[in-house]
Design a protein around this motif. Structure first.
Motif, short mmCIF file in Angstrom:
data_model
loop_
_atom_site.label_atom_id
_atom_site.label_comp_id
_atom_site.label_asym_id
_atom_site.label_seq_id
_atom_site.Cartn_x
_atom_site.Cartn_y
_atom_site.Cartn_z
N SER A 347 59.39 15.71 28.20
CA SER A 347 58.91 14.84 29.11
C SER A 347 59.63 13.43 29.46
O SER A 347 59.93 13.09 30.40
CB SER A 347 57.46 14.71 28.95
OG SER A 347 57.19 13.77 27.93
N ARG A 351 62.10 12.80 32.54
CA ARG A 351 61.92 11.66 33.62
C ARG A 351 63.26 10.89 33.64
O ARG A 351 63.45 10.24 34.67
CB ARG A 351 60.85 10.78 32.99
CG ARG A 351 60.26 9.64 33.96
CD ARG A 351 59.47 8.76 33.12
NE ARG A 351 60.09 8.21 32.01
CZ ARG A 351 59.64 7.06 31.29
NH1 ARG A 351 58.49 6.77 31.65
NH2 ARG A 351 60.25 6.44 30.28
N PRO A 357 57.59 12.79 36.96
CA PRO A 357 56.78 11.98 35.90
C PRO A 357 56.38 12.86 34.72
O PRO A 357 56.46 14.21 34.53
CB PRO A 357 55.52 11.93 37.02
CG PRO A 357 56.26 12.18 38.32
CD PRO A 357 57.24 12.95 38.18
N TRP A 359 53.64 12.94 33.36
CA TRP A 359 52.60 13.94 33.01
C TRP A 359 52.77 15.12 33.81
O TRP A 359 51.92 16.39 33.52
CB TRP A 359 51.36 13.08 33.89
CG TRP A 359 51.51 12.90 35.31
CD1 TRP A 359 52.29 11.75 35.77
CD2 TRP A 359 51.39 13.69 36.53
NE1 TRP A 359 52.23 11.78 37.23
CE2 TRP A 359 51.71 13.04 37.39
CE3 TRP A 359 50.60 15.03 36.54
CZ2 TRP A 359 51.45 13.34 38.97
CZ3 TRP A 359 50.83 15.60 37.64
CH2 TRP A 359 51.04 14.75 38.88
#
Length: 466
Positions: A347, A351, A357, A359
C-alpha cells in the motif's frame, strides 16, 4: 548535482518500485499455488496398481513410529490397514514395551488378520532425534525397498498408497524427461476435533497459507521443500545418503564394511543428529543423489489435537528457529511474505508510485487474499468450507496473520527449542545438541510449552518452507 531532498525522493522511488515488484511476485506465487492445487487435488483418479495382481506391483513397507495415545490414533492407524494396494506390510515402532499405543495396534492387527503387520519394540540411540532412534530397527527390518514413513497423527485415504507408488515409478511424461523421481510426499491437510483456539489457528494456517506456498514451491521445483508427515522413498536411495548435502562416493558395500566402517554414517542413522530429519532426508536426496521429488494428488490428513494458543505459538517459534539455522535468507525474509506486513509494504509502495490511497489498496488486498486462501482449502478438502464454520475459521485465520510477525520477532533472536519436553540448541546446518544447564530461557520454555506435550511426536514440519 542532487541535493539531499532529491536523493531522498529517488531512494523512496526505488524502494517503492522494489516493493511493487516484490508484492507482484508474491501474488504470482500465491496464484500459482492456488491453480496448482485446483489442478492436482480436485480430481483423484484410482490408481491402476490398486487392482493389479500382487506379484506385478512393487512391495511397500509402511513405517509408523508411535509414542503414546495421539489424537485420533485408532482411525489414523486403521487407515493404513485399508489401503487399496495388493502388496504391502506395516511395521509399528515403539521404544517402550509398556507404550499405550500398543493396545490400539494389537486391536487393529486382530481386526485385519489378512494384512501383514508387525510390532517392533525397542529403540537404538543413534542421535538426539527420538523419532529416528525409534525407526532404526523398522528401517532395517523392512522387507521391501520402497518405504512409506507415516506419522502417527496422519490419516491416509484408501487410494493414497497406490497413487503414490504410481507417481514414484511411473512419472508423467513431462517429469520422465527430467531427473528421476526419488520421493513422493503429501501436503498436510489439518482437521480439528478439539475446540481449542490453538488447534483452530493451526488448522487455518496449514490449510491455507502453508499449503498454498508449499504447493507453489514444489510446482517450481527449484529446491527441496518437503514436510515429513507422509513421505515415500526407496531405502536403496536413502542408504547412499550421509546428510552432508554434497555429492559423494557411495557408502562401502555390506560385504566389505566392518562394525567401525563409515557405512554406519549412511542411511537413516546419519540423520539422527537432526531434529527435522524428514526435511534433511529430502534435501539429501535432492543434492547428494541429484534426484527430485513429486507431490501426489493426495493429502496427509493431519489430526490436530488439544492444542492451546500457547502450544501453537511455541510450535511456530521452534519451526522458525530450526529453519533459521538451515535457510537463513528465507527465514529473514519471511515477514515480507505474510499477508499483513506485505499489505502495508504494498500500500505504501503503490501510493508512492501511483498516488492510490493506502486504505483503498488494503481494502482490495484482504478480500482477494482471503479468497485465494479459501480456494486452496476447497481444493485440498474436496469441498468448500462449510458455511456454519466460515466465521470461526476466518477468525482463526485473522488471528494467525496478526500473530505471524510477533512470533517471528521472538523466534529470530533465539537458538533453543523445546520438543517433547526436552530442550535442544540449534547448530548450523540444522544439527542440534541437548541444551545443558538450567538457564532462564530453557526453564521458561519448558514451563510454557514442554510440560503438557509429553508422550507425543509433534512434527517440526518443513524448515525450508518460505
Amino acid at each position: 548535482m542532487l541535493n539531499d531532498n532529491d536523493s531522498s525522493i529517488n531512494t523512496s522511488f526505488v524502494l517503492a518500485t522494489v516493493g511493487v515488484i516484490w508484492y507482484s511476485t508474491l501474488w504470482a506465487i500465491g496464484i500459482i499455488g492456488c491453480l496448482a492445487a485446483r489442478r492436482r487435488y480436485r480430481l483423484r483418479p484410482r490408481s491402476p496398481l490398486a487392482s493389479a495382481p500382487r506379484n506385478t506391483v512393487p512391495g511397500v513397507s509402511i513405517l509408523r513410529p508411535l509414542k503414546g495415545l495421539d489424537t485420533n490414533l485408532y482411525e489414523n492407524l486403521e487407515s493404513t490397514f485399508t489401503q487399496e494396494y495388493p502388496n504391502y506390510e506395516i511395521l509399528f515402532s515403539v521404544a517402550d514395551e509398556n507404550d499405550q499405543a500398543l493396545g490400539v495396534v494389537r486391536e487393529l492387527i486382530a481386526k485385519y488378520p489378512h494384512v501383514k503387520a508387525e510390532i517392533i519394540i525397542g529403540e537404538e540411540i543413534v542421535g538426539v532425534n527420538p523419532k529416528v532412534n525409534n525407526l532404526v530397527r523398522s528401517y532395517a527390518r523392512a522387507a521391501h525397498d520402497i518405504l512409506w514413513v507415516l506419522d502417527s497423527n496422519v490419516m491416509a485415504d484408501p487410494g493414497t498408497l497406490g497413487r503414490s507408488v504410481d507417481a514414484l515409478i511411473n512419472p508423467s511424461p513431462k517429469k520422465a524427461q527430467k531427473k528421476r523421481i526419488a520421493m513422493v510426499h503429501h501436503v498436510p491437510f489439518a482437521f480439528v476435533n478439539e475446540p481449542q483456539l490453538g488447534s483452530q489457528v493451526e488448522e487455518a494456517f496449514l490449510n491455507t497459507n502453508h499449503a498454498k506456498m508449499y504447493i507453489a514451491i514444489n510446482t517450481f521445483a527449484l529446491e527441496s521443500c518437503v514436510v515429513g508427515k507422509s513421505n515415500l522413498y526407496r531405502r536403496s536411495d536413502a542408504d547412499k545418503l550421509d546428510g552432508s548435502l554434497k555429492p559423494h562416493p557411495p557408502p562401502p558395500s555390506e560385504a566389505t564394511s566392518t562394525l567401525s566402517s563409515s557405512a554406519d554414517h549412511y542411511g537413516l542413522r546419519a540423520f539422527g543428529r537432526f531434529l527435522a530429519e524428514d526435511n534433511m532426508i529430502a534435501s539429501a536426496l535432492w543434492h547428494e543423489l541429484d534426484v527430485r521429488h513429486e507431490l501426489s494428488c493426495d493429502v496427509a490428513r493431519n489430526a490436530i489435537g488439544n492444542m492451546t494458543l500457547s502450544d501453537y505459538i511455541w510450535r511456530r517459534v521452534r519451526w522458525i528457529r530450526v529453519r533459521k539455522h538451515m535457510v537463513l535468507t528465507a527465514t529473514v525474509l519471511e515477514p515480507l511474505t505474510e499477508c499483513i506486513v506485505l499489505s502495508l509494504l504494498a500500500s505504501w509502495s503503490i501510493r508512492r508510485l501511483l498516488g492510490i490511497p493506502m486504505w483503498l489498496v488494503l481494502l482490495i488486498h484482504y478480500p482477494l487474499w482471503i479468497a485465494v486462501d479459501l480456494d486452496v482449502y476447497e481444493s485440498l478438502a474436496g469441498h468448500p468450507l462449510p458455511f456454519y464454520r466460515l466465521g470461526q475459521f476466518l477468525g482463526a485465520w485473522a488471528l494467525r496473520e496478526f500473530l505471524a510477525f510477533p512470533i517471528w520477532c521472538v523466534a529470530i533472536v533465539g537458538s533453543e527449542v523445546v520438543w517433547r519436553g526436552e530442550t535442544y540448541r540449534m547448530l548450523r546446518n540444522g544439527e542440534v545438541e541437548h541444551a545443558t544447564g538450567g538457564g532462564y530461557l530453557s526453564s521458561l520454555l519448558k514451563r510454557l510449552h514442554g510440560s503438557n506435550r509429553q508422550g507425543h511426536y509433534e512434527r517440526l514440519d518443513n524448515p525450508s518452507n518460505i
